[in-house]
Scaffold this motif. Sequence first.
Motif, PDB file in Angstrom:
ATOM      1  N   THR A 158       0.911  -1.025   0.037  1.00  0.00           N
ATOM      2  CA  THR A 158       0.015   0.134   0.148  1.00  0.00           C
ATOM      3  C   THR A 158       1.021   1.335   0.160  1.00  0.00           C
ATOM      4  O   THR A 158       2.038   1.269   0.543  1.00  0.00           O
ATOM      5  CB  THR A 158      -0.908   0.095   1.209  1.00  0.00           C
ATOM      6  N   THR A 159       0.363   2.127  -0.736  1.00  0.00           N
ATOM      7  CA  THR A 159       1.023   3.618  -0.390  1.00  0.00           C
ATOM      8  C   THR A 159       0.009   4.741   0.031  1.00  0.00           C
ATOM      9  O   THR A 159      -1.253   4.465  -0.238  1.00  0.00           O
ATOM     10  CB  THR A 159       1.597   3.957  -1.778  1.00  0.00           C
ATOM     11  N   ILE A 160       0.683   5.706   0.225  1.00  0.00           N
ATOM     12  CA  ILE A 160      -0.204   7.119   0.867  1.00  0.00           C
ATOM     13  C   ILE A 160       0.524   8.295   0.307  1.00  0.00           C
ATOM     14  O   ILE A 160       1.722   8.352   0.515  1.00  0.00           O
ATOM     15  CB  ILE A 160      -0.656   6.857   2.155  1.00  0.00           C
ATOM     16  N   THR A 161      -0.173   9.311  -0.364  1.00  0.00           N
ATOM     17  CA  THR A 161       0.621  10.269  -0.630  1.00  0.00           C
ATOM     18  C   THR A 161       0.362  11.310   0.466  1.00  0.00           C
ATOM     19  O   THR A 161      -0.267  11.186   1.378  1.00  0.00           O
ATOM     20  CB  THR A 161      -0.169  11.087  -1.949  1.00  0.00           C
ATOM     21  N   SER A 162       1.063  12.467   0.493  1.00  0.00           N
ATOM     22  CA  SER A 162       1.243  13.486   1.554  1.00  0.00           C
ATOM     23  C   SER A 162      -0.152  14.085   1.680  1.00  0.00           C
ATOM     24  O   SER A 162      -0.619  14.520   2.447  1.00  0.00           O
ATOM     25  CB  SER A 162       2.101  14.472   1.333  1.00  0.00           C
ATOM     26  N   GLY A 163      -0.975  14.007   0.419  1.00  0.00           N
ATOM     27  CA  GLY A 163      -2.457  14.571   0.670  1.00  0.00           C
ATOM     28  C   GLY A 163      -3.571  13.486   1.095  1.00  0.00           C
ATOM     29  O   GLY A 163      -4.490  13.856   1.040  1.00  0.00           O
ATOM     30  N   GLY A 164      -2.908  12.314   1.345  1.00  0.00           N
ATOM     31  CA  GLY A 164      -3.864  11.268   1.760  1.00  0.00           C
ATOM     32  C   GLY A 164      -4.540  10.401   0.703  1.00  0.00           C
ATOM     33  O   GLY A 164      -5.332   9.458   1.053  1.00  0.00           O
TER      34      GLY A 164
ATOM     35  N   PHE B 140      -6.031  -4.192   5.385  1.00  0.00           N
ATOM     36  CA  PHE B 140      -5.132  -3.424   5.993  1.00  0.00           C
ATOM     37  C   PHE B 140      -5.428  -1.969   5.727  1.00  0.00           C
ATOM     38  O   PHE B 140      -6.293  -1.816   4.588  1.00  0.00           O
ATOM     39  CB  PHE B 140      -3.714  -3.687   4.930  1.00  0.00           C
ATOM     40  N   THR B 141      -5.081  -1.053   6.515  1.00  0.00           N
ATOM     41  CA  THR B 141      -5.123   0.477   6.353  1.00  0.00           C
ATOM     42  C   THR B 141      -4.104   1.237   6.553  1.00  0.00           C
ATOM     43  O   THR B 141      -3.239   1.070   7.619  1.00  0.00           O
ATOM     44  CB  THR B 141      -6.293   0.834   7.230  1.00  0.00           C
ATOM     45  N   ILE B 142      -3.760   2.075   5.659  1.00  0.00           N
ATOM     46  CA  ILE B 142      -2.469   3.005   5.792  1.00  0.00           C
ATOM     47  C   ILE B 142      -3.143   4.415   6.119  1.00  0.00           C
ATOM     48  O   ILE B 142      -3.987   4.632   5.668  1.00  0.00           O
ATOM     49  CB  ILE B 142      -1.746   2.760   4.387  1.00  0.00           C
ATOM     50  N   SER B 143      -2.082   4.984   6.911  1.00  0.00           N
ATOM     51  CA  SER B 143      -2.184   6.091   7.256  1.00  0.00           C
ATOM     52  C   SER B 143      -1.335   7.093   7.755  1.00  0.00           C
ATOM     53  O   SER B 143       0.064   6.382   7.765  1.00  0.00           O
ATOM     54  CB  SER B 143      -3.421   6.171   8.549  1.00  0.00           C
ATOM     55  N   ARG B 144      -1.139   8.205   7.775  1.00  0.00           N
ATOM     56  CA  ARG B 144       0.022   9.101   7.966  1.00  0.00           C
ATOM     57  C   ARG B 144      -0.242  10.297   8.953  1.00  0.00           C
ATOM     58  O   ARG B 144      -1.245  10.931   8.941  1.00  0.00           O
ATOM     59  CB  ARG B 144       0.696   9.313   6.738  1.00  0.00           C
ATOM     60  N   ASP B 145       0.930  10.720   9.503  1.00  0.00           N
ATOM     61  CA  ASP B 145       0.840  11.823  10.356  1.00  0.00           C
ATOM     62  C   ASP B 145       2.026  12.604   9.762  1.00  0.00           C
ATOM     63  O   ASP B 145       2.924  12.419  10.007  1.00  0.00           O
ATOM     64  CB  ASP B 145       1.166  11.523  11.944  1.00  0.00           C
ATOM     65  N   ASN B 146       1.494  13.659   9.155  1.00  0.00           N
ATOM     66  CA  ASN B 146       2.469  14.608   8.228  1.00  0.00           C
ATOM     67  C   ASN B 146       3.515  15.417   9.171  1.00  0.00           C
ATOM     68  O   ASN B 146       4.537  15.709   9.374  1.00  0.00           O
ATOM     69  CB  ASN B 146       1.924  15.288   7.252  1.00  0.00           C
ATOM     70  N   ALA B 147       2.913  15.883  10.534  1.00  0.00           N
ATOM     71  CA  ALA B 147       3.378  16.414  11.340  1.00  0.00           C
ATOM     72  C   ALA B 147       4.766  15.764  12.288  1.00  0.00           C
ATOM     73  O   ALA B 147       5.623  16.317  12.597  1.00  0.00           O
ATOM     74  CB  ALA B 147       2.500  16.960  12.388  1.00  0.00           C
TER      75      ALA B 147
ATOM     76  N   TYR C 190       1.654   4.595   9.170  1.00  0.00           N
ATOM     77  CA  TYR C 190       1.327   3.460   9.890  1.00  0.00           C
ATOM     78  C   TYR C 190       0.620   2.358   8.934  1.00  0.00           C
ATOM     79  O   TYR C 190      -0.055   3.006   7.962  1.00  0.00           O
ATOM     80  CB  TYR C 190       0.149   3.868  11.022  1.00  0.00           C
ATOM     81  N   LEU C 191       0.695   1.244   9.328  1.00  0.00           N
ATOM     82  CA  LEU C 191      -0.124   0.362   8.850  1.00  0.00           C
ATOM     83  C   LEU C 191      -0.757  -0.730   9.653  1.00  0.00           C
ATOM     84  O   LEU C 191      -0.198  -1.316  10.618  1.00  0.00           O
ATOM     85  CB  LEU C 191       0.796  -0.435   7.711  1.00  0.00           C
ATOM     86  N   GLN C 192      -2.039  -0.378   9.789  1.00  0.00           N
ATOM     87  CA  GLN C 192      -2.823  -1.377  10.553  1.00  0.00           C
ATOM     88  C   GLN C 192      -3.257  -2.436   9.737  1.00  0.00           C
ATOM     89  O   GLN C 192      -3.943  -2.330   8.677  1.00  0.00           O
ATOM     90  CB  GLN C 192      -4.230  -0.604  10.963  1.00  0.00           C
ATOM     91  N   MET C 193      -3.084  -3.646  10.406  1.00  0.00           N
ATOM     92  CA  MET C 193      -3.276  -5.055   9.547  1.00  0.00           C
ATOM     93  C   MET C 193      -4.124  -5.814  10.493  1.00  0.00           C
ATOM     94  O   MET C 193      -3.930  -6.220  11.531  1.00  0.00           O
ATOM     95  CB  MET C 193      -1.935  -5.720   9.232  1.00  0.00           C
TER      96      MET C 193
END
Length: 115
Positions: free
Chosen positions: A49-55, A67-74, A79-82
């Motif tokens: 999975t991938t995620i851009t800085s825009g989500g 699976f769920t990918i998420s990110r905290d840009n700050a 993160y990868l929740q499996m």
Amino acid sequence: QVQLVESGGGLVQAGGSLRLSCAASGRIFSGNTMGWYRQAPGKQRELVTTITSGGNTNYADSVKGRFTISRDNAKNTVYLQMNSLKPEDTAVYSCNYRMGRNDYWGQGTQVTVSS
């Protein structure tokens, strides 16, 4: 240069869950894409999975809905929740940071799913 540090791998029974984290440091620029790839023994590395800085996200068909990918840009962290893990998810999971033609990889973390 960008450094990636992964954490959260381990051993879990089929049907269980794990959460991976990848913290990026160094020359981080907005507009990057981060993601997870995996490589099982005897197989080629594959996109998870991938995620851009825009989500915007992209998932391999084999993990969609689990699976769920998420990110905290700050925090420059992805993160990868499996969930609902299967034995075939067993692999070394590596974090990737991509910005333009620059490509960086973490050291990888082992995920083992027992049946």
